[in-house]
Design a protein around this motif. Structure first.
Motif, PDB file in Angstrom:
ATOM      1  N   ILE A  33       0.838  -1.201   0.000  1.00  0.00           N
ATOM      2  CA  ILE A  33       0.000   0.000   0.000  1.00  0.00           C
ATOM      3  C   ILE A  33       0.874   1.252   0.000  1.00  0.00           C
ATOM      4  O   ILE A  33       0.643   2.188  -0.768  1.00  0.00           O
ATOM      5  CB  ILE A  33      -0.952   0.002   1.212  1.00  0.00           C
ATOM      6  N   ALA A  34       1.896   1.269   0.845  1.00  0.00           N
ATOM      7  CA  ALA A  34       2.770   2.438   0.955  1.00  0.00           C
ATOM      8  C   ALA A  34       3.541   2.686  -0.337  1.00  0.00           C
ATOM      9  O   ALA A  34       3.695   3.837  -0.768  1.00  0.00           O
ATOM     10  CB  ALA A  34       3.733   2.265   2.128  1.00  0.00           C
ATOM     11  N   ILE A  35       4.005   1.626  -0.979  1.00  0.00           N
ATOM     12  CA  ILE A  35       4.722   1.782  -2.249  1.00  0.00           C
ATOM     13  C   ILE A  35       3.765   2.304  -3.322  1.00  0.00           C
ATOM     14  O   ILE A  35       4.096   3.239  -4.064  1.00  0.00           O
ATOM     15  CB  ILE A  35       5.369   0.460  -2.688  1.00  0.00           C
ATOM     16  N   GLU A  36       2.589   1.711  -3.414  1.00  0.00           N
ATOM     17  CA  GLU A  36       1.622   2.126  -4.431  1.00  0.00           C
ATOM     18  C   GLU A  36       1.155   3.561  -4.246  1.00  0.00           C
ATOM     19  O   GLU A  36       0.831   4.240  -5.213  1.00  0.00           O
ATOM     20  CB  GLU A  36       0.402   1.196  -4.416  1.00  0.00           C
ATOM     21  N   SER A  37       1.125   4.032  -3.014  1.00  0.00           N
ATOM     22  CA  SER A  37       0.653   5.398  -2.745  1.00  0.00           C
ATOM     23  C   SER A  37       1.802   6.394  -2.623  1.00  0.00           C
ATOM     24  O   SER A  37       1.588   7.528  -2.191  1.00  0.00           O
ATOM     25  CB  SER A  37      -0.212   5.417  -1.486  1.00  0.00           C
ATOM     26  N   TYR A  38       3.005   5.964  -3.030  1.00  0.00           N
ATOM     27  CA  TYR A  38       4.190   6.832  -3.058  1.00  0.00           C
ATOM     28  C   TYR A  38       4.600   7.350  -1.675  1.00  0.00           C
ATOM     29  O   TYR A  38       5.237   8.370  -1.558  1.00  0.00           O
ATOM     30  CB  TYR A  38       3.983   8.011  -4.017  1.00  0.00           C
ATOM     31  N   LYS A  39       4.244   6.616  -0.633  1.00  0.00           N
ATOM     32  CA  LYS A  39       4.632   7.014   0.721  1.00  0.00           C
ATOM     33  C   LYS A  39       5.916   6.315   1.158  1.00  0.00           C
ATOM     34  O   LYS A  39       6.477   6.652   2.188  1.00  0.00           O
ATOM     35  CB  LYS A  39       3.504   6.710   1.700  1.00  0.00           C
ATOM     36  N   TYR A  40       6.349   5.332   0.373  1.00  0.00           N
ATOM     37  CA  TYR A  40       7.540   4.563   0.716  1.00  0.00           C
ATOM     38  C   TYR A  40       8.242   4.138  -0.558  1.00  0.00           C
ATOM     39  O   TYR A  40       7.607   3.605  -1.470  1.00  0.00           O
ATOM     40  CB  TYR A  40       7.139   3.335   1.534  1.00  0.00           C
ATOM     41  N   ASN A  41       9.540   4.386  -0.639  1.00  0.00           N
ATOM     42  CA  ASN A  41      10.346   3.900  -1.741  1.00  0.00           C
ATOM     43  C   ASN A  41      11.049   2.634  -1.279  1.00  0.00           C
ATOM     44  O   ASN A  41      11.740   2.638  -0.261  1.00  0.00           O
ATOM     45  CB  ASN A  41      11.390   4.938  -2.170  1.00  0.00           C
ATOM     46  N   PRO A  42      10.875   1.547  -2.015  1.00  0.00           N
ATOM     47  CA  PRO A  42      11.484   0.297  -1.594  1.00  0.00           C
ATOM     48  C   PRO A  42      13.011   0.363  -1.657  1.00  0.00           C
ATOM     49  O   PRO A  42      13.577   1.151  -2.411  1.00  0.00           O
ATOM     50  CB  PRO A  42      10.942  -0.723  -2.594  1.00  0.00           C
ATOM     51  N   ALA A  47      13.283  -3.499  -4.720  1.00  0.00           N
ATOM     52  CA  ALA A  47      12.991  -3.063  -6.092  1.00  0.00           C
ATOM     53  C   ALA A  47      13.437  -4.126  -7.095  1.00  0.00           C
ATOM     54  O   ALA A  47      12.721  -4.419  -8.058  1.00  0.00           O
ATOM     55  CB  ALA A  47      13.664  -1.722  -6.374  1.00  0.00           C
ATOM     56  N   LEU A  48      14.607  -4.719  -6.854  1.00  0.00           N
ATOM     57  CA  LEU A  48      15.088  -5.782  -7.733  1.00  0.00           C
ATOM     58  C   LEU A  48      14.195  -7.021  -7.643  1.00  0.00           C
ATOM     59  O   LEU A  48      13.923  -7.675  -8.655  1.00  0.00           O
ATOM     60  CB  LEU A  48      16.534  -6.136  -7.390  1.00  0.00           C
ATOM     61  N   GLU A  49      13.739  -7.341  -6.452  1.00  0.00           N
ATOM     62  CA  GLU A  49      12.837  -8.494  -6.282  1.00  0.00           C
ATOM     63  C   GLU A  49      11.506  -8.255  -6.992  1.00  0.00           C
ATOM     64  O   GLU A  49      10.950  -9.174  -7.605  1.00  0.00           O
ATOM     65  CB  GLU A  49      12.610  -8.768  -4.801  1.00  0.00           C
ATOM     66  N   ILE A  50      11.000  -7.039  -6.907  1.00  0.00           N
ATOM     67  CA  ILE A  50       9.748  -6.691  -7.600  1.00  0.00           C
ATOM     68  C   ILE A  50       9.945  -6.816  -9.107  1.00  0.00           C
ATOM     69  O   ILE A  50       9.115  -7.407  -9.809  1.00  0.00           O
ATOM     70  CB  ILE A  50       9.283  -5.271  -7.212  1.00  0.00           C
ATOM     71  N   ALA A  51      11.040  -6.271  -9.606  1.00  0.00           N
ATOM     72  CA  ALA A  51      11.331  -6.354 -11.040  1.00  0.00           C
ATOM     73  C   ALA A  51      11.456  -7.806 -11.482  1.00  0.00           C
ATOM     74  O   ALA A  51      10.917  -8.193 -12.531  1.00  0.00           O
ATOM     75  CB  ALA A  51      12.600  -5.574 -11.361  1.00  0.00           C
ATOM     76  N   ARG A  57      12.708  -4.994 -16.050  1.00  0.00           N
ATOM     77  CA  ARG A  57      13.851  -4.261 -15.511  1.00  0.00           C
ATOM     78  C   ARG A  57      13.339  -3.249 -14.484  1.00  0.00           C
ATOM     79  O   ARG A  57      12.209  -2.766 -14.586  1.00  0.00           O
ATOM     80  CB  ARG A  57      14.581  -3.512 -16.617  1.00  0.00           C
ATOM     81  N   VAL A  58      14.168  -2.921 -13.527  1.00  0.00           N
ATOM     82  CA  VAL A  58      13.796  -1.945 -12.495  1.00  0.00           C
ATOM     83  C   VAL A  58      13.343  -0.637 -13.140  1.00  0.00           C
ATOM     84  O   VAL A  58      12.356  -0.035 -12.733  1.00  0.00           O
ATOM     85  CB  VAL A  58      14.971  -1.704 -11.518  1.00  0.00           C
ATOM     86  N   GLU A  59      14.063  -0.210 -14.198  1.00  0.00           N
ATOM     87  CA  GLU A  59      13.742   1.064 -14.867  1.00  0.00           C
ATOM     88  C   GLU A  59      12.370   1.055 -15.529  1.00  0.00           C
ATOM     89  O   GLU A  59      11.813   2.113 -15.801  1.00  0.00           O
ATOM     90  CB  GLU A  59      14.788   1.396 -15.944  1.00  0.00           C
ATOM     91  N   GLU A  60      11.833  -0.128 -15.819  1.00  0.00           N
ATOM     92  CA  GLU A  60      10.508  -0.221 -16.422  1.00  0.00           C
ATOM     93  C   GLU A  60       9.407  -0.055 -15.375  1.00  0.00           C
ATOM     94  O   GLU A  60       8.265   0.221 -15.716  1.00  0.00           O
ATOM     95  CB  GLU A  60      10.337  -1.567 -17.119  1.00  0.00           C
ATOM     96  N   ILE A  61       9.760  -0.220 -14.113  1.00  0.00           N
ATOM     97  CA  ILE A  61       8.780  -0.145 -13.028  1.00  0.00           C
ATOM     98  C   ILE A  61       8.916   1.153 -12.239  1.00  0.00           C
ATOM     99  O   ILE A  61       7.911   1.762 -11.880  1.00  0.00           O
ATOM    100  CB  ILE A  61       8.939  -1.357 -12.090  1.00  0.00           C
ATOM    101  N   PHE A  62      10.144   1.567 -12.002  1.00  0.00           N
ATOM    102  CA  PHE A  62      10.406   2.755 -11.191  1.00  0.00           C
ATOM    103  C   PHE A  62      11.031   3.842 -12.052  1.00  0.00           C
ATOM    104  O   PHE A  62      11.864   3.566 -12.905  1.00  0.00           O
ATOM    105  CB  PHE A  62      11.346   2.421 -10.029  1.00  0.00           C
TER     106      PHE A  62
END
Length: 72
Positions: A33-42, A47-51, A57-62
């Motif tokens: 929730i915090a990541i999706e609402s821009y309240k927390y940067n992983p 970030a690598l695990e999410i990618a 690639r990380v750059e495609e998501i963040f």
């Protein structure tokens, strides 16, 4: 400057709830929730695990943007 992400869109495209994504990434729903609402940067590790999870690639998501717009 702020970091925006496409987590919510990717999660919805893959038909995942916040809880399902959290369980797959071994994090809490509140973190999603915090990541999706821009309240927390992983962390870089998360970030690598999410990618990796979304097979992207990380750059495609963040993305770093100037200003404080969250119109993503």
């Amino acid at each position: 400057m702020m970091v925006i992400n496409r987590i919510r869109k990717l999660r919805e495209i893959h038909g995942l709830t916040q809880l399902e994504l959290a369980k797959k990434l071994n994090i809490t729903r509140q973190t999603v929730i915090a990541i999706e609402s821009y309240k927390y940067n992983p962390s870089l590790k998360l970030a690598l695990e999410i990618a990796d999870f979304f097979n992207m690639r990380v750059e495609e998501i963040f993305e770093i943007r100037e200003g404080d717009s969250t119109n993503e």
